[in-house]
Write an enzyme that holds these catalytic residues in place. Sequence first.
Site, PDB file in Angstrom:
ATOM      1  N   GLY A  42      22.328 -15.507 -38.369  1.00  0.00           N
ATOM      2  CA  GLY A  42      22.131 -14.104 -38.037  1.00  0.00           C
ATOM      3  C   GLY A  42      23.058 -13.239 -38.874  1.00  0.00           C
ATOM      4  O   GLY A  42      24.078 -13.719 -39.382  1.00  0.00           O
ATOM      5  N   GLN A  69      28.065  -6.232 -41.467  1.00  0.00           N
ATOM      6  CA  GLN A  69      28.613  -7.417 -42.139  1.00  0.00           C
ATOM      7  C   GLN A  69      28.338  -7.422 -43.638  1.00  0.00           C
ATOM      8  O   GLN A  69      28.853  -8.275 -44.361  1.00  0.00           O
ATOM      9  CB  GLN A  69      28.023  -8.693 -41.529  1.00  0.00           C
ATOM     10  CG  GLN A  69      28.451  -8.910 -40.093  1.00  0.00           C
ATOM     11  CD  GLN A  69      27.914 -10.218 -39.592  1.00  0.00           C
ATOM     12  OE1 GLN A  69      26.787 -10.306 -39.155  1.00  0.00           O
ATOM     13  NE2 GLN A  69      28.726 -11.273 -39.681  1.00  0.00           N
ATOM     14  N   CYS A 109      30.941 -17.034 -37.249  1.00  0.00           N
ATOM     15  CA  CYS A 109      30.551 -15.697 -37.697  1.00  0.00           C
ATOM     16  C   CYS A 109      30.789 -15.615 -39.196  1.00  0.00           C
ATOM     17  O   CYS A 109      31.845 -16.017 -39.678  1.00  0.00           O
ATOM     18  CB  CYS A 109      31.405 -14.655 -36.969  1.00  0.00           C
ATOM     19  SG  CYS A 109      31.049 -12.973 -37.502  1.00  0.00           S
ATOM     20  N   LEU A 110      29.810 -15.087 -39.933  1.00  0.00           N
ATOM     21  CA  LEU A 110      29.951 -15.005 -41.394  1.00  0.00           C
ATOM     22  C   LEU A 110      31.106 -14.094 -41.808  1.00  0.00           C
ATOM     23  O   LEU A 110      31.607 -14.210 -42.914  1.00  0.00           O
ATOM     24  CB  LEU A 110      28.643 -14.526 -42.035  1.00  0.00           C
ATOM     25  CG  LEU A 110      27.466 -15.506 -41.948  1.00  0.00           C
ATOM     26  CD1 LEU A 110      26.213 -14.874 -42.550  1.00  0.00           C
ATOM     27  CD2 LEU A 110      27.789 -16.824 -42.626  1.00  0.00           C
ATOM     28  N   HIS A 145      25.314 -11.828 -30.118  1.00  0.00           N
ATOM     29  CA  HIS A 145      26.416 -11.837 -31.082  1.00  0.00           C
ATOM     30  C   HIS A 145      26.188 -10.752 -32.145  1.00  0.00           C
ATOM     31  O   HIS A 145      27.096  -9.972 -32.458  1.00  0.00           O
ATOM     32  CB  HIS A 145      26.523 -13.226 -31.738  1.00  0.00           C
ATOM     33  CG  HIS A 145      27.558 -13.310 -32.821  1.00  0.00           C
ATOM     34  ND1 HIS A 145      28.709 -14.059 -32.694  1.00  0.00           N
ATOM     35  CD2 HIS A 145      27.617 -12.737 -34.052  1.00  0.00           C
ATOM     36  CE1 HIS A 145      29.432 -13.916 -33.812  1.00  0.00           C
ATOM     37  NE2 HIS A 145      28.786 -13.127 -34.651  1.00  0.00           N
ATOM     38  N   GLU A 146      24.970 -10.705 -32.691  1.00  0.00           N
ATOM     39  CA  GLU A 146      24.678  -9.720 -33.742  1.00  0.00           C
ATOM     40  C   GLU A 146      24.704  -8.298 -33.177  1.00  0.00           C
ATOM     41  O   GLU A 146      25.162  -7.368 -33.841  1.00  0.00           O
ATOM     42  CB  GLU A 146      23.333 -10.010 -34.417  1.00  0.00           C
ATOM     43  CG  GLU A 146      23.236 -11.379 -35.103  1.00  0.00           C
ATOM     44  CD  GLU A 146      24.411 -11.701 -36.018  1.00  0.00           C
ATOM     45  OE1 GLU A 146      25.028 -10.774 -36.564  1.00  0.00           O
ATOM     46  OE2 GLU A 146      24.726 -12.893 -36.171  1.00  0.00           O
ATOM     47  N   HIS A 189      28.051  -6.768 -33.172  1.00  0.00           N
ATOM     48  CA  HIS A 189      28.475  -6.200 -34.463  1.00  0.00           C
ATOM     49  C   HIS A 189      28.121  -4.723 -34.570  1.00  0.00           C
ATOM     50  O   HIS A 189      28.858  -3.944 -35.176  1.00  0.00           O
ATOM     51  CB  HIS A 189      27.813  -6.939 -35.626  1.00  0.00           C
ATOM     52  CG  HIS A 189      28.518  -8.218 -36.002  1.00  0.00           C
ATOM     53  ND1 HIS A 189      29.792  -8.237 -36.528  1.00  0.00           N
ATOM     54  CD2 HIS A 189      28.126  -9.507 -35.932  1.00  0.00           C
ATOM     55  CE1 HIS A 189      30.146  -9.489 -36.770  1.00  0.00           C
ATOM     56  NE2 HIS A 189      29.153 -10.286 -36.413  1.00  0.00           N
TER      57      HIS A 189
HETATM   58 ZN    ZN Z   1      29.194 -12.321 -36.486  1.00  0.00          ZN
END
Ligand code: ZN
Length: 177
Positions: A49, A54, A95-96, A137-138, A141
């Site tokens: 995701g 991000q 998480c990226l 989660h997304e 953000h």
């Molecule tokens: Zn993340």
Amino acid sequence: MSEALELQLTLYPEPVLRKRAGEVEAFGPDLEAFVEAMFECMRKSGGVGLAAPQVGDRRRILVFNPTGAPEDDVVLVNPEIVDRSGPVTLHEEGCLSFPSIYAEVRRPDRCRITAVDAAGKPLEATYEGFASRVAQHEFDHLEGVLLVDRMSPADKLRNRSFLEELAERYQAARDRG
Ligand code: ZN
């Protein structure tokens, strides 16, 4: 034809990750191209995701794919979580924006989301299990809420050296200008 967009990941503690993202108001080919570039970036980085902040973008856009099958690509623009339900589960998340960092996060198992797609068409969906976790989660953000905020004190301690390293790398990049 313009060149395909190539997006760069924004890493913690980059300030854009802390801002509440703003509503998308312009729809159409530019937004669709941006969404495609988000999927590219997500896949290339090995993520499931990705939210627009991000990649340094302040709009309320998120993409995810809980299975890896192309037909399971999900795009949510201006999403709202209208309901969270089901048992609260504890599961490890990465998480990226936080390379090498993993933490156990509690989330309700189900969520119902209203949004529009990249063309501005309204949609509503209910997600469960892993898909619901990724969506939540997304969505975090877009509110400027990060994995580090959801970590237990024990996970924070366990990940401390990675978190410090990210902060130092960010500072070093700033110092270089
Ligand atoms: Zn993340």
